[in-house]
Scaffold this motif. Structure first.
Motif, PDB file in Angstrom:
ATOM      1  N   UNK A   1       0.817  -1.215   0.000  1.00  0.00           N
ATOM      2  CA  UNK A   1       0.000   0.000   0.000  1.00  0.00           C
ATOM      3  C   UNK A   1       0.850   1.264   0.000  1.00  0.00           C
ATOM      4  N   UNK A   2       1.848   1.331   0.863  1.00  0.00           N
ATOM      5  CA  UNK A   2       2.744   2.490   0.874  1.00  0.00           C
ATOM      6  C   UNK A   2       4.161   2.015   1.157  1.00  0.00           C
ATOM      7  N   UNK A   3       5.127   2.866   0.834  1.00  0.00           N
ATOM      8  CA  UNK A   3       6.525   2.555   1.106  1.00  0.00           C
ATOM      9  C   UNK A   3       7.236   3.825   1.557  1.00  0.00           C
ATOM     10  N   UNK A   4       8.159   3.640   2.485  1.00  0.00           N
ATOM     11  CA  UNK A   4       9.042   4.718   2.914  1.00  0.00           C
ATOM     12  C   UNK A   4      10.428   4.109   3.027  1.00  0.00           C
ATOM     13  N   UNK A   5      11.437   4.846   2.608  1.00  0.00           N
ATOM     14  CA  UNK A   5      12.794   4.310   2.655  1.00  0.00           C
ATOM     15  C   UNK A   5      13.769   5.406   3.047  1.00  0.00           C
ATOM     16  N   UNK A   6      14.844   4.979   3.718  1.00  0.00           N
ATOM     17  CA  UNK A   6      15.898   5.897   4.137  1.00  0.00           C
ATOM     18  C   UNK A   6      17.251   5.360   3.713  1.00  0.00           C
ATOM     19  N   UNK A   7      18.116   6.271   3.323  1.00  0.00           N
ATOM     20  CA  UNK A   7      19.505   5.924   2.997  1.00  0.00           C
ATOM     21  C   UNK A   7      20.223   5.492   4.280  1.00  0.00           C
ATOM     22  N   UNK A   8      21.305   4.744   4.153  1.00  0.00           N
ATOM     23  CA  UNK A   8      22.099   4.412   5.343  1.00  0.00           C
ATOM     24  C   UNK A   8      22.647   5.687   6.001  1.00  0.00           C
ATOM     25  N   UNK A   9      22.753   5.641   7.318  1.00  0.00           N
ATOM     26  CA  UNK A   9      23.352   6.752   8.056  1.00  0.00           C
ATOM     27  C   UNK A   9      24.802   6.400   8.344  1.00  0.00           C
ATOM     28  N   UNK A  10      25.648   7.384   8.631  1.00  0.00           N
ATOM     29  CA  UNK A  10      27.053   7.077   8.928  1.00  0.00           C
ATOM     30  C   UNK A  10      27.174   6.009  10.021  1.00  0.00           C
ATOM     31  N   UNK A  11      28.038   5.046   9.769  1.00  0.00           N
ATOM     32  CA  UNK A  11      28.228   3.940  10.704  1.00  0.00           C
ATOM     33  C   UNK A  11      27.257   2.786  10.510  1.00  0.00           C
TER      34      UNK A  11
ATOM     35  N   UNK B   1      20.075   0.094   4.254  1.00  0.00           N
ATOM     36  CA  UNK B   1      18.950   0.939   3.912  1.00  0.00           C
ATOM     37  C   UNK B   1      17.777   0.485   4.771  1.00  0.00           C
ATOM     38  N   UNK B   2      16.921   1.402   5.130  1.00  0.00           N
ATOM     39  CA  UNK B   2      15.699   1.073   5.859  1.00  0.00           C
ATOM     40  C   UNK B   2      14.536   1.209   4.883  1.00  0.00           C
ATOM     41  N   UNK B   3      13.763   0.127   4.732  1.00  0.00           N
ATOM     42  CA  UNK B   3      12.611   0.136   3.825  1.00  0.00           C
ATOM     43  C   UNK B   3      11.401  -0.347   4.611  1.00  0.00           C
ATOM     44  N   UNK B   4      10.375   0.493   4.671  1.00  0.00           N
ATOM     45  CA  UNK B   4       9.158   0.178   5.422  1.00  0.00           C
ATOM     46  C   UNK B   4       7.970   0.147   4.464  1.00  0.00           C
ATOM     47  N   UNK B   5       7.201  -0.932   4.539  1.00  0.00           N
ATOM     48  CA  UNK B   5       6.008  -1.081   3.711  1.00  0.00           C
ATOM     49  C   UNK B   5       4.777  -1.183   4.605  1.00  0.00           C
ATOM     50  N   UNK B   6       3.701  -0.531   4.210  1.00  0.00           N
ATOM     51  CA  UNK B   6       2.390  -0.836   4.762  1.00  0.00           C
ATOM     52  C   UNK B   6       1.802  -1.853   3.801  1.00  0.00           C
ATOM     53  N   UNK B   7       1.387  -3.007   4.359  1.00  0.00           N
ATOM     54  CA  UNK B   7       0.907  -4.080   3.499  1.00  0.00           C
ATOM     55  C   UNK B   7      -0.401  -4.654   4.018  1.00  0.00           C
ATOM     56  N   UNK B   8      -1.091  -5.326   3.125  1.00  0.00           N
ATOM     57  CA  UNK B   8      -2.272  -6.111   3.469  1.00  0.00           C
ATOM     58  C   UNK B   8      -2.020  -7.506   2.917  1.00  0.00           C
ATOM     59  N   UNK B   9      -2.343  -8.517   3.709  1.00  0.00           N
ATOM     60  CA  UNK B   9      -2.136  -9.889   3.243  1.00  0.00           C
ATOM     61  C   UNK B   9      -3.457 -10.462   2.743  1.00  0.00           C
TER      62      UNK B   9
ATOM     63  N   UNK C   1      15.705  -4.104   6.948  1.00  0.00           N
ATOM     64  CA  UNK C   1      17.056  -3.570   6.827  1.00  0.00           C
ATOM     65  C   UNK C   1      17.676  -4.271   5.630  1.00  0.00           C
ATOM     66  N   UNK C   2      18.080  -3.509   4.624  1.00  0.00           N
ATOM     67  CA  UNK C   2      18.530  -4.054   3.341  1.00  0.00           C
ATOM     68  C   UNK C   2      19.964  -3.598   3.080  1.00  0.00           C
ATOM     69  N   UNK C   3      20.820  -4.559   2.770  1.00  0.00           N
ATOM     70  CA  UNK C   3      22.243  -4.269   2.579  1.00  0.00           C
ATOM     71  C   UNK C   3      22.691  -4.578   1.155  1.00  0.00           C
ATOM     72  N   UNK C   4      23.350  -3.616   0.498  1.00  0.00           N
ATOM     73  CA  UNK C   4      23.924  -3.926  -0.813  1.00  0.00           C
ATOM     74  C   UNK C   4      25.245  -4.682  -0.623  1.00  0.00           C
ATOM     75  N   UNK C   5      25.452  -5.738  -1.402  1.00  0.00           N
ATOM     76  CA  UNK C   5      26.701  -6.493  -1.355  1.00  0.00           C
ATOM     77  C   UNK C   5      27.182  -6.711  -2.787  1.00  0.00           C
ATOM     78  N   UNK C   6      28.356  -7.247  -2.931  1.00  0.00           N
ATOM     79  CA  UNK C   6      28.880  -7.537  -4.270  1.00  0.00           C
ATOM     80  C   UNK C   6      28.072  -8.638  -4.953  1.00  0.00           C
TER      81      UNK C   6
END
Length: 187
Positions: free
Chosen positions: A123-133, A137-145, A171-176
């Motif tokens: 339904x909705x999504x909000x995301x934030x870039x990583x902060x120092x340290x 990434x933080x990704x939040x979804x409002x969902x209905x099942x 919490x989502x991490x980019x890797x190689x």
């Protein structure tokens, strides 16, 4: 750690959904309920694995959102089919939620059980870039099942679930090797 299905279902009600408008995905139709004829039980034909969105190739916030959504779309697929290949590949080794899903899916399917339905609608999504340290990434979804059902190996209905709304925090991490899901919390 072994998490009961009801706790996982509650957690995932807000986690596994489809943000069609956000990244162009369409919901995967739920397989039809099983039919039984005589003594032979034939589980329904499962839907194909959710398609990984092209945006998940990106290494920015849009890529994080696409990867997180794809991961949540894999949740009902894993319970419906027992196929954990992509789920495992995207799970960070320290993700407790990810491990509990693996254990529960393997236990269910080892006993011949499965689920139908249970897809998430984003339904909705909000995301934030990583902060120092912090490299996540933080990704939040409002969902209905979407409602779903769990069956045992004989085709007997064990439980129904879904129809609820939740917030899934990832919490989502980019890797190689691509994106990894480090943590999932459902509120």
């Amino acid at each position: 750690m072994h998490t009961s299905r009801s706790h996982v279902a509650s957690a995932l009600i807000a986690v596994s959904v489809t943000t069609a408008a956000l990244i162009g995905c369409t919901p995967t139709p739920a397989p039809s309920p099983p039919t039984t004829t005589g003594a032979t039980h034939i589980p329904p034909t499962p839907s194909p694995s959710p398609t990984r969105p092209a945006a998940a190739d990106r290494t920015d916030i849009e890529g994080a959102i696409a990867a997180a959504q794809h991961f949540l779309e894999l949740y009902p697929y894993a319970y419906n089919t027992g196929d954990l290949t992509t789920w495992k590949a995207m799970s960070h080794p320290e993700c407790i939620f990810c491990k509990s899903v693996i254990e529960n899916v393997e236990e269910l399917h080892a006993a011949g059980g499965y689920e139908v339905g249970g897809a998430f609608e984003f339904e909705t999504v909000a995301a934030l870039e990583p902060v120092p340290g912090n490299e996540f990434y933080s990704v939040d979804f409002e969902v209905a099942q979407v409602p779903g059902q769990r069956f045992d190996g004989s085709g007997a209905l064990l439980s129904t679930f879904g129809g609820q709304r939740s917030v899934a925090l990832l919490a989502v991490q980019p890797t190689t090797d691509g994106w990894r899901i480090r943590e999932v919390t459902v509120e």
